[in-house]
Design a protein around this motif. Sequence first.
Motif, PDB file in Angstrom:
ATOM      1  N   LYS A 325       0.830  -1.210   0.000  1.00  0.00           N
ATOM      2  CA  LYS A 325       0.000   0.000   0.000  1.00  0.00           C
ATOM      3  C   LYS A 325       0.862   1.256   0.000  1.00  0.00           C
ATOM      4  N   PHE A 326       2.081   1.137   0.531  1.00  0.00           N
ATOM      5  CA  PHE A 326       2.998   2.276   0.659  1.00  0.00           C
ATOM      6  C   PHE A 326       3.711   2.593  -0.659  1.00  0.00           C
ATOM      7  N   GLY A 327       3.565   1.717  -1.654  1.00  0.00           N
ATOM      8  CA  GLY A 327       4.142   2.026  -2.958  1.00  0.00           C
ATOM      9  C   GLY A 327       5.278   1.129  -3.383  1.00  0.00           C
ATOM     10  N   VAL A 328       5.534   0.052  -2.620  1.00  0.00           N
ATOM     11  CA  VAL A 328       6.566  -0.907  -3.006  1.00  0.00           C
ATOM     12  C   VAL A 328       5.895  -2.030  -3.796  1.00  0.00           C
ATOM     13  N   PRO A 329       6.353  -2.326  -5.026  1.00  0.00           N
ATOM     14  CA  PRO A 329       5.715  -3.386  -5.831  1.00  0.00           C
ATOM     15  C   PRO A 329       5.720  -4.731  -5.110  1.00  0.00           C
ATOM     16  N   GLN A 330       4.686  -5.545  -5.368  1.00  0.00           N
ATOM     17  CA  GLN A 330       4.552  -6.837  -4.680  1.00  0.00           C
ATOM     18  C   GLN A 330       5.755  -7.735  -4.922  1.00  0.00           C
ATOM     19  N   LYS A 331       6.299  -7.709  -6.152  1.00  0.00           N
ATOM     20  CA  LYS A 331       7.422  -8.601  -6.456  1.00  0.00           C
ATOM     21  C   LYS A 331       8.649  -8.266  -5.617  1.00  0.00           C
TER      22      LYS A 331
END
Length: 458
Positions: A325-331
Amino acid sequence: MNKRKSILLVFITLTVAAIFHLIDIYQFNSLSPLFLRVLRWVFIASLILFAFYKKSLTTWILVSMAVGVEIGLDFPEVAKNLRFLSQIFLRLVKTIIAPILFSTLVVGIAGHSDLKQVGRMGWKSIVYFEVVTTCALIIGLIAINISQAGVGIHIPPGFHEELPPTVPQTWQDVILHIFPENIIKSIYNGDVLPIVVFSIIFGLGLAMVKEQKRKPMLLFSESLAETMFKFTNIIMHFAPFGVGAAIAVTVGHLGLDILFSLVKLLLTLYASLLVFVGVVLFSIAYFLKIPIRQFIKAVSEPVAIAFATTSSESALPVAMENMEKFGVPQKIVSFVLPTGYTFNLDGTTLYLSLASVFVAQAAGMHMSFGAQLVMGLTLMLTSKGVAGVPRASLVILLGTVSSFGLPYWPVMAILGIDELMDMARTSVNVIGNTLASCVIAKWEGEFDQEKALAFVPD
């Protein structure tokens, strides 16, 4: 009554309770213990009212910690019987770890099929992890040499708790432990590192097969990850009960008087961890232009859970969800956070460097800074992968103490306050790993700055 009025009520009840407790402590007037107890419970009632209007899980967890402390102080025998609530919560959380590690790592690696990026993230993560943990190691050594917390230590009565069994490990054993011989056995034993290695290799293998064969397994992994996050949301509603019970058991078991003889060591740890977070971690965030205020909001809930349960991995599902949610991609989240719990134990490394020198100081044995550094580096290597086990660091400390010819009795002293020390170092482990995911995302040029600035906690 609304949220603003409930905040005012909390402030008033806290002020009144603090004034009367100061009057009693400095003996301006002798006050009834029952009266003081009632004041504390009135303050806690105002906190509960505030949490009711705030409607935030993090607030409820923090309030439950205050309730747990008071129950532990006022009703220690009752508190000791609440252990089952914290155990229920921990058991539920432990069921999440293996499936969420497997599913998120497989999706993160095989989902985009960019194996070059996986390798790139791998070496970048390792470089960052080792630089930051080395900073933690040095800060710990400097702090304990300044405070001299172990010099002239006196062991109070009551330190007769049974020490956990230790098995001496060679460096070959440490490396061998990385690789799973049976994935089901690793899941059963809660060995995170073998699960991570298996999942990475499985993800790499899946990325190499044809699209027709890869897609069903990838969809299954994505579905499993999504389901486990929903599973986590359900479990987290029980968190205030589990966390409050964990705190109550700790305070009921240890009390507060037992801490006075070791308060210097405890303060040294907390001060050095604050210096590490403020000087090292927040400097990194500031330099990379990661919004610090929103980052604090994003990590507050997982840190609160880690602080109370003394297990970094109990906070893993929430930390992963909040970082996305903070903007770090899931991968990146699914790769960096799980590996960080093995290679990036900032708080644990700092604690072990500090505690090992404390043992030498308490025993009256002089060690040069070079010898201390060698012992600290040994601890840093042998502590890999202990983040999921509460107070596993104590076992690592015992093993290293014996290999360096230091006595056991100072470790027995540390055992009395290890719960309080574990809370702090585990919280820093979580902060360090969540920040690491942001750093790698920035390094890869995939950090969503707008999403981070717009972050609002649930």
